[in-house]
Scaffold this motif. Sequence first.
Motif, PDB file in Angstrom:
ATOM      1  N   PRO A 202      46.702  54.560  39.021  1.00  0.00           N
ATOM      2  CA  PRO A 202      46.503  53.726  40.198  1.00  0.00           C
ATOM      3  C   PRO A 202      46.478  52.317  40.062  1.00  0.00           C
ATOM      4  N   PHE A 203      45.772  51.796  39.034  1.00  0.00           N
ATOM      5  CA  PHE A 203      45.692  50.645  38.955  1.00  0.00           C
ATOM      6  C   PHE A 203      46.837  50.156  38.365  1.00  0.00           C
ATOM      7  N   ALA A 204      47.896  50.652  37.527  1.00  0.00           N
ATOM      8  CA  ALA A 204      49.098  50.222  37.202  1.00  0.00           C
ATOM      9  C   ALA A 204      50.136  50.106  38.327  1.00  0.00           C
ATOM     10  N   ARG A 205      49.867  51.050  39.331  1.00  0.00           N
ATOM     11  CA  ARG A 205      50.756  51.015  40.321  1.00  0.00           C
ATOM     12  C   ARG A 205      50.349  49.702  41.376  1.00  0.00           C
ATOM     13  N   ASN A 206      49.081  49.656  41.719  1.00  0.00           N
ATOM     14  CA  ASN A 206      48.819  48.463  42.233  1.00  0.00           C
ATOM     15  C   ASN A 206      49.252  47.213  41.833  1.00  0.00           C
ATOM     16  N   LEU A 207      49.120  46.896  40.495  1.00  0.00           N
ATOM     17  CA  LEU A 207      49.597  45.763  39.836  1.00  0.00           C
ATOM     18  C   LEU A 207      50.928  45.518  39.964  1.00  0.00           C
ATOM     19  N   ILE A 208      51.878  46.769  39.777  1.00  0.00           N
ATOM     20  CA  ILE A 208      53.227  46.881  40.038  1.00  0.00           C
ATOM     21  C   ILE A 208      53.531  46.109  41.263  1.00  0.00           C
ATOM     22  N   GLY A 209      52.931  46.701  42.184  1.00  0.00           N
ATOM     23  CA  GLY A 209      52.989  45.965  43.815  1.00  0.00           C
ATOM     24  C   GLY A 209      53.033  44.579  43.727  1.00  0.00           C
ATOM     25  N   THR A 210      51.611  44.190  43.275  1.00  0.00           N
ATOM     26  CA  THR A 210      51.299  42.784  43.420  1.00  0.00           C
ATOM     27  C   THR A 210      52.397  41.920  42.726  1.00  0.00           C
ATOM     28  N   VAL A 211      52.979  42.535  41.551  1.00  0.00           N
ATOM     29  CA  VAL A 211      53.917  41.508  40.783  1.00  0.00           C
ATOM     30  C   VAL A 211      55.307  41.697  41.654  1.00  0.00           C
ATOM     31  N   GLY A 212      55.452  42.700  42.206  1.00  0.00           N
ATOM     32  CA  GLY A 212      56.711  42.850  43.273  1.00  0.00           C
ATOM     33  C   GLY A 212      56.705  41.598  44.125  1.00  0.00           C
ATOM     34  N   ASP A 213      55.581  41.261  44.576  1.00  0.00           N
ATOM     35  CA  ASP A 213      55.301  40.350  45.856  1.00  0.00           C
ATOM     36  C   ASP A 213      55.614  38.806  45.120  1.00  0.00           C
ATOM     37  N   TRP A 214      55.498  38.708  43.770  1.00  0.00           N
ATOM     38  CA  TRP A 214      55.956  37.520  43.231  1.00  0.00           C
ATOM     39  C   TRP A 214      57.474  37.118  43.089  1.00  0.00           C
TER      40      TRP A 214
END
Length: 291
Positions: A202-214
């Motif tokens: 879940p921590f990895a998935r959350n970060l992937i979503g954040t990076v996608g917003d960049w």
Amino acid sequence: MITNPPVTVLGLGLMGQALAGTFLRAGHPTTVWNRTASKAEHLVAQGATLAGSPAEAVAASPLVVVCVSDYAAVHELLDPLVLDGKVVVNLTSGTTQTARETAAWAAQRGVTYLDGAIMAIPQAIGTADAVVLYSGPRSAFDSYEPVLKSLAAATTYLGDDHGLSSLYDVALLGLMWSVLNGFLQGAALVGAAGVDASVFEPFARNLIGTVGDWLPPYAKQIDDGTYPAYDSTIDTHLGAMDHLIDESESLGVNPDLPRLIKAVADRAVAAGHGGHGYAAMIEQFRKSPGE
């Protein structure tokens, strides 16, 4: 606009079977052919017609969809056939070179050719999760778009250049592997402390979503050729990369991936981008080996 034509599918691997089955469910009379005829049995049970030969298969439909192992197999299959007047949609994975060469081959034979790339697993074909990209003559895509949309809601035309679908395919695969490899590296690191990958996920998935917003501002910086450091400089990233390498080595986790990432960043700094934002790394990816 052709909305409900018969379709021929050549090649019944897992993906070819998924394509043919989806055409059948969408109501298209579907003819299939495969070297191993037994792979067609369940499709025939659903209403498909099994052709006795590739020639018989292509004669049955104006639209021929090919999905085989590689472009060499495509040509082995199609070269002996009379295809004049047919629309051939090739959904076999390849490169821009093989796609463009096949387009030239098709033009010499009076074949209208669309190259395509499937960005989905077989089970996703025909669902909202499937993405299929196409390139080639716009008129051919427009004529058969309603048919092709049965395979994927996200059916996208990229342009006249037949190589574009293959180019997007490999570019997106590189992105996929980068994300997956980053997750595996992270799972190995926390696993060294006894943390299960399912706990880390879940921590990895959350970060992937954040990076996608960049990505939108990064894309604009790349297109503009300017790389302001809104959040962090490459010099700052380098320090964190060292931490990742050191942590991997100390825990007995393979450090090859973070070392590779840092090597590219080191070259960016040597090229004068240390004070720029991370998007400046694009200048290193644009270089040929040895430059």
